[in-house]
Design a protein around this motif. Structure first.
Motif, PDB file in Angstrom:
ATOM      1  N   THR A 102       0.825  -1.205   0.000  1.00  0.00           N
ATOM      2  CA  THR A 102       0.000   0.000   0.000  1.00  0.00           C
ATOM      3  C   THR A 102       0.860   1.255   0.000  1.00  0.00           C
ATOM      4  O   THR A 102       0.606   2.218  -0.738  1.00  0.00           O
ATOM      5  CB  THR A 102      -0.935   0.011   1.225  1.00  0.00           C
ATOM      6  N   PHE A 103       1.910   1.255   0.828  1.00  0.00           N
ATOM      7  CA  PHE A 103       2.801   2.414   0.923  1.00  0.00           C
ATOM      8  C   PHE A 103       3.448   2.702  -0.428  1.00  0.00           C
ATOM      9  O   PHE A 103       3.434   3.841  -0.910  1.00  0.00           O
ATOM     10  CB  PHE A 103       3.875   2.156   1.983  1.00  0.00           C
ATOM     11  N   VAL A 104       4.010   1.664  -1.055  1.00  0.00           N
ATOM     12  CA  VAL A 104       4.704   1.869  -2.329  1.00  0.00           C
ATOM     13  C   VAL A 104       3.722   2.298  -3.410  1.00  0.00           C
ATOM     14  O   VAL A 104       3.988   3.241  -4.175  1.00  0.00           O
ATOM     15  CB  VAL A 104       5.447   0.587  -2.747  1.00  0.00           C
ATOM     16  N   ALA A 105       2.559   1.618  -3.494  1.00  0.00           N
ATOM     17  CA  ALA A 105       1.584   1.946  -4.535  1.00  0.00           C
ATOM     18  C   ALA A 105       1.142   3.395  -4.434  1.00  0.00           C
ATOM     19  O   ALA A 105       1.081   4.117  -5.442  1.00  0.00           O
ATOM     20  CB  ALA A 105       0.375   1.011  -4.436  1.00  0.00           C
ATOM     21  N   ARG A 106       0.841   3.839  -3.223  1.00  0.00           N
ATOM     22  CA  ARG A 106       0.395   5.220  -3.053  1.00  0.00           C
ATOM     23  C   ARG A 106       1.503   6.210  -3.368  1.00  0.00           C
ATOM     24  O   ARG A 106       1.289   7.223  -4.042  1.00  0.00           O
ATOM     25  CB  ARG A 106      -0.088   5.453  -1.619  1.00  0.00           C
ATOM     26  N   ARG A 107       2.714   5.949  -2.889  1.00  0.00           N
ATOM     27  CA  ARG A 107       3.795   6.927  -3.038  1.00  0.00           C
ATOM     28  C   ARG A 107       4.252   7.077  -4.485  1.00  0.00           C
ATOM     29  O   ARG A 107       4.833   8.109  -4.842  1.00  0.00           O
ATOM     30  CB  ARG A 107       4.987   6.558  -2.142  1.00  0.00           C
ATOM     31  N   VAL A 108       4.033   6.075  -5.309  1.00  0.00           N
ATOM     32  CA  VAL A 108       4.404   6.232  -6.716  1.00  0.00           C
ATOM     33  C   VAL A 108       3.245   6.781  -7.545  1.00  0.00           C
ATOM     34  O   VAL A 108       3.350   6.886  -8.774  1.00  0.00           O
ATOM     35  CB  VAL A 108       4.907   4.911  -7.328  1.00  0.00           C
ATOM     36  N   GLY A 109       2.139   7.138  -6.885  1.00  0.00           N
ATOM     37  CA  GLY A 109       1.083   7.867  -7.572  1.00  0.00           C
ATOM     38  C   GLY A 109      -0.194   7.116  -7.852  1.00  0.00           C
ATOM     39  O   GLY A 109      -1.089   7.642  -8.518  1.00  0.00           O
ATOM     40  N   ALA A 110      -0.349   5.884  -7.358  1.00  0.00           N
ATOM     41  CA  ALA A 110      -1.557   5.109  -7.639  1.00  0.00           C
ATOM     42  C   ALA A 110      -2.716   5.573  -6.772  1.00  0.00           C
ATOM     43  O   ALA A 110      -2.532   6.038  -5.643  1.00  0.00           O
ATOM     44  CB  ALA A 110      -1.302   3.621  -7.412  1.00  0.00           C
ATOM     45  N   PHE A 111      -3.923   5.462  -7.298  1.00  0.00           N
ATOM     46  CA  PHE A 111      -5.145   5.669  -6.526  1.00  0.00           C
ATOM     47  C   PHE A 111      -6.113   4.558  -6.868  1.00  0.00           C
ATOM     48  O   PHE A 111      -6.005   3.903  -7.903  1.00  0.00           O
ATOM     49  CB  PHE A 111      -5.746   7.054  -6.774  1.00  0.00           C
ATOM     50  N   SER A 112      -7.084   4.339  -5.988  1.00  0.00           N
ATOM     51  CA  SER A 112      -7.911   3.140  -6.106  1.00  0.00           C
ATOM     52  C   SER A 112      -9.088   3.333  -7.051  1.00  0.00           C
ATOM     53  O   SER A 112      -9.594   4.444  -7.243  1.00  0.00           O
ATOM     54  CB  SER A 112      -8.437   2.726  -4.727  1.00  0.00           C
ATOM     55  N   VAL A 113      -9.522   2.208  -7.632  1.00  0.00           N
ATOM     56  CA  VAL A 113     -10.769   2.153  -8.370  1.00  0.00           C
ATOM     57  C   VAL A 113     -11.475   0.865  -7.958  1.00  0.00           C
ATOM     58  O   VAL A 113     -10.847  -0.186  -7.818  1.00  0.00           O
ATOM     59  CB  VAL A 113     -10.528   2.210  -9.893  1.00  0.00           C
ATOM     60  N   TYR A 114     -12.777   0.968  -7.711  1.00  0.00           N
ATOM     61  CA  TYR A 114     -13.570  -0.174  -7.252  1.00  0.00           C
ATOM     62  C   TYR A 114     -14.177  -0.851  -8.460  1.00  0.00           C
ATOM     63  O   TYR A 114     -15.065  -0.306  -9.125  1.00  0.00           O
ATOM     64  CB  TYR A 114     -14.663   0.314  -6.311  1.00  0.00           C
ATOM     65  N   ARG A 115     -13.697  -2.054  -8.773  1.00  0.00           N
ATOM     66  CA  ARG A 115     -14.129  -2.735  -9.990  1.00  0.00           C
ATOM     67  C   ARG A 115     -15.431  -3.510  -9.796  1.00  0.00           C
ATOM     68  O   ARG A 115     -15.975  -4.037 -10.764  1.00  0.00           O
ATOM     69  CB  ARG A 115     -13.026  -3.670 -10.483  1.00  0.00           C
ATOM     70  N   GLU A 116     -15.909  -3.595  -8.564  1.00  0.00           N
ATOM     71  CA  GLU A 116     -17.155  -4.312  -8.309  1.00  0.00           C
ATOM     72  C   GLU A 116     -18.343  -3.348  -8.215  1.00  0.00           C
ATOM     73  O   GLU A 116     -19.353  -3.648  -7.580  1.00  0.00           O
ATOM     74  CB  GLU A 116     -17.040  -5.132  -7.025  1.00  0.00           C
ATOM     75  N   GLY A 117     -18.225  -2.206  -8.834  1.00  0.00           N
ATOM     76  CA  GLY A 117     -19.299  -1.223  -8.828  1.00  0.00           C
ATOM     77  C   GLY A 117     -18.873   0.016  -9.590  1.00  0.00           C
ATOM     78  O   GLY A 117     -17.783   0.091 -10.143  1.00  0.00           O
ATOM     79  N   VAL A 118     -19.750   1.011  -9.633  1.00  0.00           N
ATOM     80  CA  VAL A 118     -19.440   2.270 -10.288  1.00  0.00           C
ATOM     81  C   VAL A 118     -18.720   3.162  -9.285  1.00  0.00           C
ATOM     82  O   VAL A 118     -19.279   3.507  -8.248  1.00  0.00           O
ATOM     83  CB  VAL A 118     -20.711   2.961 -10.809  1.00  0.00           C
ATOM     84  N   ASP A 119     -17.494   3.538  -9.579  1.00  0.00           N
ATOM     85  CA  ASP A 119     -16.670   4.333  -8.668  1.00  0.00           C
ATOM     86  C   ASP A 119     -16.556   5.748  -9.242  1.00  0.00           C
ATOM     87  O   ASP A 119     -15.599   6.083  -9.942  1.00  0.00           O
ATOM     88  CB  ASP A 119     -15.290   3.691  -8.508  1.00  0.00           C
ATOM     89  N   ARG A 120     -17.539   6.593  -8.945  1.00  0.00           N
ATOM     90  CA  ARG A 120     -17.561   7.933  -9.503  1.00  0.00           C
ATOM     91  C   ARG A 120     -16.370   8.761  -9.035  1.00  0.00           C
ATOM     92  O   ARG A 120     -15.832   9.574  -9.794  1.00  0.00           O
ATOM     93  CB  ARG A 120     -18.845   8.648  -9.095  1.00  0.00           C
ATOM     94  N   ARG A 121     -15.940   8.556  -7.798  1.00  0.00           N
ATOM     95  CA  ARG A 121     -14.829   9.368  -7.302  1.00  0.00           C
ATOM     96  C   ARG A 121     -13.543   9.047  -8.042  1.00  0.00           C
ATOM     97  O   ARG A 121     -12.772   9.944  -8.383  1.00  0.00           O
ATOM     98  CB  ARG A 121     -14.653   9.159  -5.795  1.00  0.00           C
ATOM     99  N   ALA A 122     -13.309   7.759  -8.303  1.00  0.00           N
ATOM    100  CA  ALA A 122     -12.117   7.382  -9.065  1.00  0.00           C
ATOM    101  C   ALA A 122     -12.183   7.922 -10.485  1.00  0.00           C
ATOM    102  O   ALA A 122     -11.183   8.433 -11.019  1.00  0.00           O
ATOM    103  CB  ALA A 122     -11.963   5.866  -9.084  1.00  0.00           C
ATOM    104  N   LEU A 123     -13.352   7.826 -11.115  1.00  0.00           N
ATOM    105  CA  LEU A 123     -13.495   8.335 -12.479  1.00  0.00           C
ATOM    106  C   LEU A 123     -13.294   9.848 -12.523  1.00  0.00           C
ATOM    107  O   LEU A 123     -12.605  10.369 -13.411  1.00  0.00           O
ATOM    108  CB  LEU A 123     -14.870   7.965 -13.029  1.00  0.00           C
ATOM    109  N   ASP A 124     -13.897  10.569 -11.559  1.00  0.00           N
ATOM    110  CA  ASP A 124     -13.724  12.023 -11.520  1.00  0.00           C
ATOM    111  C   ASP A 124     -12.268  12.397 -11.298  1.00  0.00           C
ATOM    112  O   ASP A 124     -11.756  13.348 -11.903  1.00  0.00           O
ATOM    113  CB  ASP A 124     -14.596  12.629 -10.419  1.00  0.00           C
ATOM    114  N   THR A 125     -11.588  11.648 -10.422  1.00  0.00           N
ATOM    115  CA  THR A 125     -10.167  11.909 -10.165  1.00  0.00           C
ATOM    116  C   THR A 125      -9.350  11.700 -11.428  1.00  0.00           C
ATOM    117  O   THR A 125      -8.486  12.513 -11.775  1.00  0.00           O
ATOM    118  CB  THR A 125      -9.651  10.988  -9.044  1.00  0.00           C
TER     119      THR A 125
END
Length: 409
Positions: A102-125
């Motif tokens: 989690t630490f490495v993924a976040r620090r290199v710029g990754a953000f989450s997307v929820y694939r089991e539903g519509v993730d409006r916040r991830a899409l807007d980001t």
């Protein structure tokens, strides 16, 4: 079964916008790639295309193929050698694997997307990152790890949705600039002798099923092990094993599992792309679990269904004809590595690291995104062009073209 699905309420993990850790982790990239993934060398191609888009101030989406767990870290080759910083959309389960991941993924710029539903916040980001040209955005358009470097799976429509929405937004704020998509290919080559490297792994897996060490060529042993695994799966699901071509039996069993659960959860059986069908079923099964609207007995029953779907998806990734000697040609050795790795992961949830991989990282020319265009009856022209250019970078034919999903007759 690997932890890729959770029944906890989803919590969006926003992008980390600092640059220090992205730079620092880049310094250790060769060590990380070698120790964790067995990658001992690489060569980059086409970075001038990305540099030109950065120089022009365009909003940028990078779209690599996704055949191995190492692909997100391979993206670090692009950012360190360009050089630039990037953000990336990553499945939520990536942030549930442990504190270090989690630490490495976040620090290199990754953000989450929820694939089991519509993730409006991830899409807007994602749209805002591209529309403001904050950083290049990495999206793996296949959505899942294919495990097959010589195959390109169906591309998700979400990629073109983000691209078009960002292009419209950028047109309003920066009419002299645009949004572009760069196709990217990660092409892996094993450099060791498969007989030497894969022999001990096969022997370990064979010990799970056979009384005596198996004889024959490496290819014969792989076919025998895959057939044995299929017999066991058929016994578990159908109560008896079948005969005939193993690859057709795999396809039949996958379809049987999916149709059975589709009848209950979607009201009708379907046919077509197994990955898309698994995703639709997961969304429906998880909905009430995440909301806390099921008791313990029902939760356990649904977890059993989710396990069925996990293994159906694993089976669907065994590509028909992939290790046929004539079709594979000079890539047979590499495909044997991939096939043995896939079987090892299915049986043990881990894959042995062999330090022999070389990777060609290829960035293609920019594809301009027309903010006024949309889909048409023939499909999505952006995704069709992206697919064509990704295949060209991979230097593979589209032997296994994507299937749609439709109701069964």
């Amino acid at each position: 079964m690997q932890d890729v699905v959770f029944d906890d309420p989803y919590q969006f993990v926003p992008p980390y916008r600092g640059r220090f850790w992205s730079y620092a982790i880049g310094k250790f990239l060769p060590t990380l790639l070698r120790r964790k993934y067995g990658i001992v060398g690489w060569q980059s191609h086409g970075l001038e295309h990305l540099r030109a888009s950065l120089q022009a101030g365009h909003g940028i989406i990078l779209c690599p193929n996704h055949s191995r767990l190492s692909d997100p870290m391979i993206s670090g080759i692009i950012t360190t050698e360009t050089p630039c910083h990037a953000h990336a959309m990553a499945s939520w389960h990536v942030f549930r694997q442990g504190w270090l991941e989690t630490f490495v993924a976040r620090r290199v710029g990754a953000f989450s997307v929820y694939r089991e539903g519509v993730d409006r916040r991830a899409l807007d980001t994602a749209v805002n990152i591209v529309a403001t040209a904050e950083r290049p955005l990495i999206i793996f358009p296949e959505g899942v790890i294919s495990g097959a470097n010589d195959r390109l799976m169906p591309l998700m429509d979400g990629t073109s949705f983000v691209a078009r929405a960002a292009a419209r937004k950028r047109l309003r704020s920066h009419p002299d600039s645009k949004v572009v998509i760069h196709p990217v290919a990660y092409r892996y080559r094993h450099q060791s002798d498969p007989e030497v490297s894969l022999g001990p792994i096969l022997e370990k897996l064979e010990q799970r099923f056979f009384w005596r060490p198996q004889q024959g060529s490496l290819l014969q042993r792989v076919h025998r092990l895959r057939d044995t695994m299929q017999c066991v799966r058929e016994m578990q699901v159908l109560g008896t094993s079948r005969t005939g071509d193993t690859e057709q039996r795999i396809a039949n069993l996958v379809d049987h599992i999916l149709r059975t659960h589709e009848q209950e959860w979607l009201g009708r059986p379907r046919r077509g792309d197994p990955i898309a069908r698994v995703k639709d079923l997961r969304i429906e099964i998880l909905k009430d679990m995440v909301a806390g609207n099921v008791d313990d007995a029902e939760r356990q029953r649904r977890w059993g269904h989710l396990a069925d779907l996990y293994y159906a998806q694993c089976m669907s990734l065994h590509v028909p004809g992939y290790i046929d000697e004539q079709r594979a040609g000079t890539r047979l050795n590499h495909r044997l590595f991939e096939t043995v790795y896939r079987m090892e992961e299915e049986l043990t949830d881990v894959a042995t690291v062999i330090e022999d991989l070389h990777v060609d990282v290829k960035v293609g020319a920019a594809i301009d995104v027309d903010p006024t265009a949309g889909r048409n009856r023939g499909g999505d022209p952006i995704m069709a062009r992206l697919r064509t250019e990704m295949l060209a970078l991979l230097q593979v034919e589209d032997e296994w073209p994507p299937q749609g999903v439709e109701d069964a007759e």
